[in-house]
Design a protein around this motif. Structure first.
Motif, PDB file in Angstrom:
ATOM      1  N   PHE A 100       0.812  -1.221   0.000  1.00 25.35           N
ATOM      2  CA  PHE A 100       0.000   0.000   0.000  1.00 25.35           C
ATOM      3  C   PHE A 100       0.846   1.271   0.000  1.00 25.35           C
ATOM      4  CE2 PHE A 100      -3.613  -2.635   1.737  1.00 25.35           C
ATOM      5  CZ  PHE A 100      -4.418  -2.445   0.634  1.00 25.35           C
ATOM      6  N   THR A 101       2.093   1.198   0.431  1.00 27.34           N
ATOM      7  CA  THR A 101       2.980   2.360   0.319  1.00 27.34           C
ATOM      8  C   THR A 101       3.674   2.414  -1.035  1.00 27.34           C
ATOM      9  OG1 THR A 101       4.704   1.081   1.443  1.00 27.34           O
ATOM     10  CG2 THR A 101       3.399   2.563   2.793  1.00 27.34           C
ATOM     11  N   HIS A 102       3.339   1.468  -1.921  1.00 26.55           N
ATOM     12  CA  HIS A 102       3.815   1.437  -3.305  1.00 26.55           C
ATOM     13  C   HIS A 102       5.334   1.283  -3.404  1.00 26.55           C
ATOM     14  CE1 HIS A 102      -0.029   3.615  -4.973  1.00 26.55           C
ATOM     15  NE2 HIS A 102      -0.288   2.523  -4.270  1.00 26.55           N
ATOM     16  N   VAL A 103       5.933   0.525  -2.494  1.00 22.45           N
ATOM     17  CA  VAL A 103       7.382   0.292  -2.541  1.00 22.45           C
ATOM     18  C   VAL A 103       7.700  -1.160  -2.883  1.00 22.45           C
ATOM     19  CG1 VAL A 103       7.868   2.125  -0.881  1.00 22.45           C
ATOM     20  CG2 VAL A 103       7.481  -0.207  -0.059  1.00 22.45           C
ATOM     21  N   ALA A 104       6.694  -1.986  -3.149  1.00 23.99           N
ATOM     22  CA  ALA A 104       6.937  -3.410  -3.403  1.00 23.99           C
ATOM     23  C   ALA A 104       6.021  -3.913  -4.501  1.00 23.99           C
ATOM     24  CB  ALA A 104       6.741  -4.218  -2.124  1.00 23.99           C
ATOM     25  N   TYR A 105       6.163  -3.345  -5.693  1.00 12.38           N
ATOM     26  CA  TYR A 105       5.310  -3.782  -6.795  1.00 12.38           C
ATOM     27  C   TYR A 105       5.675  -5.191  -7.259  1.00 12.38           C
ATOM     28  CZ  TYR A 105       2.680  -3.625 -11.142  1.00 12.38           C
ATOM     29  OH  TYR A 105       1.788  -3.895 -12.163  1.00 12.38           O
ATOM     30  N   ASP A 106       6.915  -5.634  -6.988  1.00 14.13           N
ATOM     31  CA  ASP A 106       7.366  -6.950  -7.433  1.00 14.13           C
ATOM     32  C   ASP A 106       7.061  -8.053  -6.426  1.00 14.13           C
ATOM     33  OD1 ASP A 106       9.053  -5.698  -5.700  1.00 14.13           O
ATOM     34  OD2 ASP A 106      10.906  -6.375  -6.628  1.00 14.13           O
ATOM     35  N   ILE A 107       6.292  -7.779  -5.387  1.00 13.43           N
ATOM     36  CA  ILE A 107       5.870  -8.803  -4.439  1.00 13.43           C
ATOM     37  C   ILE A 107       4.419  -9.168  -4.744  1.00 13.43           C
ATOM     38  CG2 ILE A 107       5.322  -9.274  -2.030  1.00 13.43           C
ATOM     39  CD1 ILE A 107       7.720  -7.758  -1.200  1.00 13.43           C
ATOM     40  N   GLY A 108       4.211 -10.432  -5.038  1.00 18.29           N
ATOM     41  CA  GLY A 108       2.873 -10.905  -5.371  1.00 18.29           C
ATOM     42  C   GLY A 108       2.411 -12.023  -4.462  1.00 18.29           C
ATOM     43  N   VAL A 109       1.379 -12.713  -4.912  1.00 17.65           N
ATOM     44  CA  VAL A 109       0.798 -13.789  -4.107  1.00 17.65           C
ATOM     45  C   VAL A 109       1.789 -14.925  -3.928  1.00 17.65           C
ATOM     46  CG1 VAL A 109      -1.097 -15.431  -3.969  1.00 17.65           C
ATOM     47  CG2 VAL A 109      -1.510 -13.160  -4.901  1.00 17.65           C
ATOM     48  N   LYS A 110       2.526 -15.267  -4.973  1.00 21.60           N
ATOM     49  CA  LYS A 110       3.499 -16.361  -4.889  1.00 21.60           C
ATOM     50  C   LYS A 110       4.577 -16.063  -3.861  1.00 21.60           C
ATOM     51  CE  LYS A 110       6.753 -19.029  -7.681  1.00 21.60           C
ATOM     52  NZ  LYS A 110       7.361 -19.193  -9.043  1.00 21.60           N
ATOM     53  N   ASP A 111       5.065 -14.838  -3.833  1.00 23.56           N
ATOM     54  CA  ASP A 111       6.106 -14.469  -2.873  1.00 23.56           C
ATOM     55  C   ASP A 111       5.599 -14.578  -1.442  1.00 23.56           C
ATOM     56  OD1 ASP A 111       7.961 -13.624  -5.002  1.00 23.56           O
ATOM     57  OD2 ASP A 111       6.511 -12.013  -5.285  1.00 23.56           O
ATOM     58  N   ILE A 112       4.360 -14.160  -1.213  1.00 24.24           N
ATOM     59  CA  ILE A 112       3.799 -14.228   0.139  1.00 24.24           C
ATOM     60  C   ILE A 112       3.625 -15.686   0.574  1.00 24.24           C
ATOM     61  CG2 ILE A 112       1.782 -13.668   1.541  1.00 24.24           C
ATOM     62  CD1 ILE A 112       1.400 -11.195  -0.152  1.00 24.24           C
ATOM     63  N   LEU A 113       3.102 -16.520  -0.327  1.00 26.35           N
ATOM     64  CA  LEU A 113       2.897 -17.923   0.018  1.00 26.35           C
ATOM     65  C   LEU A 113       4.213 -18.636   0.307  1.00 26.35           C
ATOM     66  CD1 LEU A 113       0.088 -18.963  -2.509  1.00 26.35           C
ATOM     67  CD2 LEU A 113      -0.121 -18.485  -0.069  1.00 26.35           C
ATOM     68  N   VAL A 114       5.233 -18.351  -0.495  1.00 27.31           N
ATOM     69  CA  VAL A 114       6.537 -18.978  -0.263  1.00 27.31           C
ATOM     70  C   VAL A 114       7.103 -18.567   1.089  1.00 27.31           C
ATOM     71  CG1 VAL A 114       8.935 -19.003  -1.048  1.00 27.31           C
ATOM     72  CG2 VAL A 114       7.102 -19.293  -2.694  1.00 27.31           C
ATOM     73  N   GLY A 115       7.012 -17.273   1.413  1.00 30.73           N
ATOM     74  CA  GLY A 115       7.530 -16.806   2.694  1.00 30.73           C
ATOM     75  C   GLY A 115       6.798 -17.407   3.881  1.00 30.73           C
ATOM     76  N   LEU A 116       5.470 -17.498   3.792  1.00 25.44           N
ATOM     77  CA  LEU A 116       4.690 -18.048   4.906  1.00 25.44           C
ATOM     78  C   LEU A 116       4.920 -19.551   5.069  1.00 25.44           C
ATOM     79  CD1 LEU A 116       1.306 -16.145   4.513  1.00 25.44           C
ATOM     80  CD2 LEU A 116       3.293 -15.552   5.890  1.00 25.44           C
ATOM     81  N   VAL A 117       5.019 -20.285   3.944  1.00 26.08           N
ATOM     82  CA  VAL A 117       5.261 -21.727   4.027  1.00 26.08           C
ATOM     83  C   VAL A 117       6.617 -22.008   4.657  1.00 26.08           C
ATOM     84  CG1 VAL A 117       5.687 -23.786   2.637  1.00 26.08           C
ATOM     85  CG2 VAL A 117       3.709 -22.360   2.160  1.00 26.08           C
ATOM     86  N   MET A 118       7.621 -21.205   4.327  1.00 28.80           N
ATOM     87  CA  MET A 118       8.943 -21.383   4.924  1.00 28.80           C
ATOM     88  C   MET A 118       8.907 -21.146   6.437  1.00 28.80           C
ATOM     89  SD  MET A 118      11.577 -19.680   2.203  1.00 28.80           S
ATOM     90  CE  MET A 118      11.869 -20.421   0.598  1.00 28.80           C
ATOM     91  N   GLN A 119       8.163 -20.159   6.879  1.00 29.41           N
ATOM     92  CA  GLN A 119       8.057 -19.908   8.314  1.00 29.41           C
ATOM     93  C   GLN A 119       7.359 -21.061   9.031  1.00 29.41           C
ATOM     94  OE1 GLN A 119       6.524 -15.943   9.234  1.00 29.41           O
ATOM     95  NE2 GLN A 119       7.167 -15.258   7.221  1.00 29.41           N
TER      96      GLN A 119
END
Length: 253
Positions: free
Chosen positions: A185-204
């Motif tokens: 929402f602060t427009h500093v991460a346009y290259d972060i999508g759903v796949k990136d979030i899922l990968v990060g959460l699964v790793m945690q």
């Protein structure tokens, strides 16, 4: 005569030049009126400042319509912002859910749930409102690699150093997803999508929940690190959409 001069001198010492000095024998009615005036003016100032923010359900909509400030996929991001809020609430309930303290803190949980929901909505609306006209930027390969690896290492560390409790995992997931949400929402991460979030959460989740032999855990951790490094090497920056204001600046007068 001497008594009057002494009283005048004390009043002049206690007062500053240019200030209005209330009489020493002010009536309760005048004191009440002055207090009421002060609080009413303060309340009017707070209300007028609050009205400057356009918190409304009409904020959801399609780009191009006047008065709307959540566009397209941002609606899904706004709904996704309630995932970290839910994680934080569940973590709080988990930490305060012991039987010997549950009866004492049950009222606190009931109060925090609606209050936290209001605070969460106000903060998200504020970020969306103030950053909606900012141009999009990219996090970059290095930043994406760090925000995947660091939470995973923290999950493994929490599993080894502290007593096993789902509350720690929910706290970690809540902070991570809050970071993803506000970065978008602060427009500093346009290259972060759903796949990136899922990968990060699964790793945690794997780093914290994998309760097997040390060798298997080491292999799983090595695989996650290797996959993150592969994503770092094969990073391809997406094309950032052109800012609407810059488009207008290019038009001839």
């Amino acid at each position: 005569m001497m008594k009057t001069n002494t009283m005048d001198l004390s009043i002049s010492i206690c007062s500053r030049p240019g200030e209005e000095v209330l009489p020493l024998c002010a009536s309760p009615r005048s004191l009440f009126l002055s207090t009421w005036t002060f609080f009413s003016q303060s309340f009017d100032a707070v209300v007028s400042s609050f009205k400057k923010f356009r918190w409304a359900v009409s904020g959801f909509g399609v780009a191009g319509r006047a008065g709307r400030f959540i566009y397209g996929n941002d609606l899904w991001w706004f709904l996704f912002s309630y995932v970290p809020w839910s994680c934080m609430i569940f973590a709080l309930v988990k930490f305060t859910g012991a039987r010997h303290v549950y009866k004492i803190l049950m009222v606190l949980d009931i109060i925090i749930f609606p209050v936290g929901s209001i605070i969460h909505s106000v903060v998200v609306y504020s970020v969306v409102y103030w950053y909606r006209d900012m141009p999009f930027r990219l996090m970059g390969a290095k930043a994406k690699f760090m925000i995947e690896v660091i939470p995973m290492i923290m999950a493994v560390t929490l599993h080894h150093l502290l007593e096993f409790n789902y509350g720690y995992l929910e706290l970690l997931l809540g902070f991570s997803t809050y970071f993803y949400t506000f970065a978008h929402f602060t427009h500093v991460a346009y290259d972060i999508g759903v796949k990136d979030i899922l990968v990060g959460l699964v790793m945690q989740v794997l780093g914290y929940m994998l309760n097997v032999e040390l060798l298997v855990r080491a292999l799983a951790l090595s695989f996650c690190l290797g996959y993150s490094f592969y994503r770092y090497v094969t990073y391809c920056a997406p094309e950032v959409p052109v800012h609407s204001k810059k488009e207008l600046e290019r038009l001839p007068c």
